[in-house]
Design a protein around this motif. Sequence first.
Motif, PDB file in Angstrom:
ATOM      1  N   TYR A  72      -7.136   4.022   8.938  1.00  8.02           N
ATOM      2  CA  TYR A  72      -6.911   2.629   8.551  1.00  8.02           C
ATOM      3  C   TYR A  72      -7.917   1.695   9.229  1.00  8.02           C
ATOM      4  N   ASN A  73      -8.173   1.922  10.510  1.00  7.37           N
ATOM      5  CA  ASN A  73      -9.081   1.049  11.267  1.00  7.37           C
ATOM      6  C   ASN A  73     -10.541   1.238  10.871  1.00  7.37           C
ATOM      7  N   ASP A  74     -10.883   2.413  10.343  1.00 13.38           N
ATOM      8  CA  ASP A  74     -12.274   2.661   9.945  1.00 13.38           C
ATOM      9  C   ASP A  74     -12.312   3.638   8.766  1.00 13.38           C
ATOM     10  N   TRP A 118      -7.172   4.654   1.696  1.00  9.80           N
ATOM     11  CA  TRP A 118      -8.385   5.491   1.702  1.00  9.80           C
ATOM     12  C   TRP A 118      -8.177   6.644   0.735  1.00  9.80           C
ATOM     13  N   THR A 119      -9.227   7.069   0.080  1.00  5.58           N
ATOM     14  CA  THR A 119      -9.145   8.204  -0.835  1.00  5.58           C
ATOM     15  C   THR A 119     -10.484   8.934  -0.896  1.00  5.58           C
ATOM     16  N   GLN A 120     -10.423  10.238  -1.125  1.00  6.59           N
ATOM     17  CA  GLN A 120     -11.634  11.061  -1.200  1.00  6.59           C
ATOM     18  C   GLN A 120     -11.394  12.198  -2.184  1.00  6.59           C
ATOM     19  N   ALA A 121     -12.389  12.484  -3.025  1.00  2.56           N
ATOM     20  CA  ALA A 121     -12.265  13.548  -4.022  1.00  2.56           C
ATOM     21  C   ALA A 121     -13.572  14.318  -4.111  1.00  2.56           C
ATOM     22  N   GLN A 122     -13.487  15.577  -4.521  1.00  4.06           N
ATOM     23  CA  GLN A 122     -14.696  16.396  -4.640  1.00  4.06           C
ATOM     24  C   GLN A 122     -14.492  17.536  -5.626  1.00  4.06           C
ATOM     25  N   GLY A 141      -8.417   0.080  -1.178  1.00  2.00           N
ATOM     26  CA  GLY A 141      -8.647  -1.321  -0.864  1.00  2.00           C
ATOM     27  C   GLY A 141      -9.702  -1.473   0.206  1.00  2.00           C
ATOM     28  N   THR A 142      -9.853  -2.678   0.696  1.00  2.00           N
ATOM     29  CA  THR A 142     -10.902  -2.956   1.688  1.00  2.00           C
ATOM     30  C   THR A 142     -10.329  -3.321   3.051  1.00  2.00           C
ATOM     31  N   LEU A 143      -9.026  -3.130   3.242  1.00  2.00           N
ATOM     32  CA  LEU A 143      -8.460  -3.361   4.566  1.00  2.00           C
ATOM     33  C   LEU A 143      -9.075  -2.385   5.565  1.00  2.00           C
ATOM     34  N   PRO A 144      -9.211  -2.780   6.838  1.00  2.00           N
ATOM     35  CA  PRO A 144      -8.684  -3.995   7.452  1.00  2.00           C
ATOM     36  C   PRO A 144      -9.551  -5.248   7.292  1.00  2.00           C
ATOM     37  N   THR A 145     -10.534  -5.233   6.390  1.00  2.00           N
ATOM     38  CA  THR A 145     -11.323  -6.437   6.144  1.00  2.00           C
ATOM     39  C   THR A 145     -10.415  -7.577   5.691  1.00  2.00           C
ATOM     40  N   ASN A 146     -10.597  -8.744   6.255  1.00  2.00           N
ATOM     41  CA  ASN A 146      -9.766  -9.901   5.928  1.00  2.00           C
ATOM     42  C   ASN A 146     -10.251 -10.516   4.617  1.00  2.00           C
ATOM     43  N   GLU A 178       2.997  -7.665  -3.556  1.00  3.65           N
ATOM     44  CA  GLU A 178       2.379  -8.800  -4.248  1.00  3.65           C
ATOM     45  C   GLU A 178       1.541  -9.673  -3.313  1.00  3.65           C
ATOM     46  N   ASN A 179       1.597  -9.405  -2.028  1.00  3.21           N
ATOM     47  CA  ASN A 179       0.846 -10.205  -1.057  1.00  3.21           C
ATOM     48  C   ASN A 179      -0.551  -9.623  -0.861  1.00  3.21           C
ATOM     49  N   LEU A 180      -1.411  -9.816  -1.847  1.00  4.41           N
ATOM     50  CA  LEU A 180      -2.752  -9.237  -1.822  1.00  4.41           C
ATOM     51  C   LEU A 180      -3.780 -10.133  -1.144  1.00  4.41           C
ATOM     52  N   ALA A 181      -3.472 -11.393  -1.017  1.00  4.01           N
ATOM     53  CA  ALA A 181      -4.398 -12.311  -0.345  1.00  4.01           C
ATOM     54  C   ALA A 181      -4.198 -12.206   1.163  1.00  4.01           C
ATOM     55  N   PRO A 182      -5.194 -12.630   1.950  1.00  3.65           N
ATOM     56  CA  PRO A 182      -5.052 -12.600   3.412  1.00  3.65           C
ATOM     57  C   PRO A 182      -3.753 -13.263   3.849  1.00  3.65           C
ATOM     58  N   SER A 183      -3.075 -12.635   4.786  1.00  2.00           N
ATOM     59  CA  SER A 183      -1.722 -13.051   5.152  1.00  2.00           C
ATOM     60  C   SER A 183      -1.686 -14.419   5.823  1.00  2.00           C
ATOM     61  N   THR A 184      -0.530 -15.031   5.712  1.00  2.47           N
ATOM     62  CA  THR A 184      -0.271 -16.309   6.373  1.00  2.47           C
ATOM     63  C   THR A 184       0.852 -16.100   7.387  1.00  2.47           C
ATOM     64  N   SER A 185       1.306 -17.153   7.984  1.00  2.00           N
ATOM     65  CA  SER A 185       2.352 -17.029   8.997  1.00  2.00           C
ATOM     66  C   SER A 185       3.688 -16.625   8.399  1.00  2.00           C
ATOM     67  N   THR A 186       3.840 -16.760   7.093  1.00  2.55           N
ATOM     68  CA  THR A 186       5.121 -16.442   6.456  1.00  2.55           C
ATOM     69  C   THR A 186       5.051 -15.208   5.562  1.00  2.55           C
ATOM     70  N   LYS A 187       3.939 -14.501   5.545  1.00  2.68           N
ATOM     71  CA  LYS A 187       3.806 -13.328   4.679  1.00  2.68           C
ATOM     72  C   LYS A 187       3.199 -12.153   5.436  1.00  2.68           C
ATOM     73  N   THR A 188       3.665 -10.964   5.065  1.00  5.30           N
ATOM     74  CA  THR A 188       3.065  -9.732   5.579  1.00  5.30           C
ATOM     75  C   THR A 188       2.102  -9.220   4.523  1.00  5.30           C
ATOM     76  N   GLN A 189       0.841  -9.084   4.872  1.00  6.84           N
ATOM     77  CA  GLN A 189      -0.144  -8.659   3.874  1.00  6.84           C
ATOM     78  C   GLN A 189       0.016  -7.181   3.554  1.00  6.84           C
ATOM     79  N   VAL A 190      -0.168  -6.853   2.290  1.00  9.64           N
ATOM     80  CA  VAL A 190      -0.057  -5.472   1.847  1.00  9.64           C
ATOM     81  C   VAL A 190      -1.029  -4.589   2.633  1.00  9.64           C
ATOM     82  N   GLY A 191      -0.531  -3.453   3.065  1.00 15.35           N
ATOM     83  CA  GLY A 191      -1.371  -2.513   3.786  1.00 15.35           C
ATOM     84  C   GLY A 191      -1.351  -2.674   5.286  1.00 15.35           C
ATOM     85  N   THR A 192      -0.732  -3.740   5.788  1.00 17.29           N
ATOM     86  CA  THR A 192      -0.719  -3.957   7.232  1.00 17.29           C
ATOM     87  C   THR A 192       0.629  -3.596   7.854  1.00 17.29           C
ATOM     88  N   ALA A 193       1.555  -3.116   7.060  1.00 16.66           N
ATOM     89  CA  ALA A 193       2.867  -2.712   7.565  1.00 16.66           C
ATOM     90  C   ALA A 193       3.434  -1.654   6.628  1.00 16.66           C
TER      91      ALA A 193
END
Length: 231
Positions: A72-74, A118-122, A141-146, A178-193
């Motif tokens: 997730y981090n890289d 993340w995904t990989q195929a061969q 997706g492009t997380l953890p990119t904000n 549904e929270n695909l935009a960068p998270s705010t103080s009241t939302k948990t962004q998809v992929g971060t939990a």
Amino acid sequence: MQRIADFMLKRFRRDTRGAVIVEFAICVPVLVLLYTGGCSLSDMIACNRKVTIATRSLVDLVSRTMSPTIIYNDPPSANAKSYLSASGIVLTPYKLNKATEQISLLRICDATHAYVVWTQAQTQNVDGSVVTATVSSQTAGTLPTNATQSTNTVVSIPSDMITATMVPTSPDGSNVCENLAPSTSTKTQVGTAGAWLYMGKITYNFTPVVSFIPITTTALTHTIYMTPRLY
């Protein structure tokens, strides 16, 4: 002359010599078709079983040895080439160039959906000595990119394997998927939990050895989900 003709016809009707050969000649094509079709069907069932075992082997290997947190981090640094290749060996004696191996890391965002981290195929050549990267059927997706994420990075998952503790909750009660935009103080962004899942998928294009039977090339696909054993 008529009596001779009638006599010959009666004799011909009573003469059954060669009837077995005629019947056998009529039955042979049907018997050959049944035999070859049965053999090909059995071979396809055996190949399908191999695909299932290979898929399970792939997900089991990755879930034991690859940390979802590190991926997730890289994501670009994650490489499952050796595990994808090893799973292909399980398909022996079937040709490896007919198979596509794929592994993905998912992060659950609600009871029936998950975010592709993340995904990989061969694919491989016949003996597995040459490996070629191919396009995965999923979009990571492009997380953890904000940055704003794409909706096609959220995929459906089986609901019968998700428990309440695996699903994240936003402070405002919104659906995390549904929270695909960068998270705010009241939302948990998809992929971060939410809990992690590994998804393995192998597709094998099975073609019967005998070409004249009514069994064409069939895509044998199996997908298996597993929770990681390493964090």
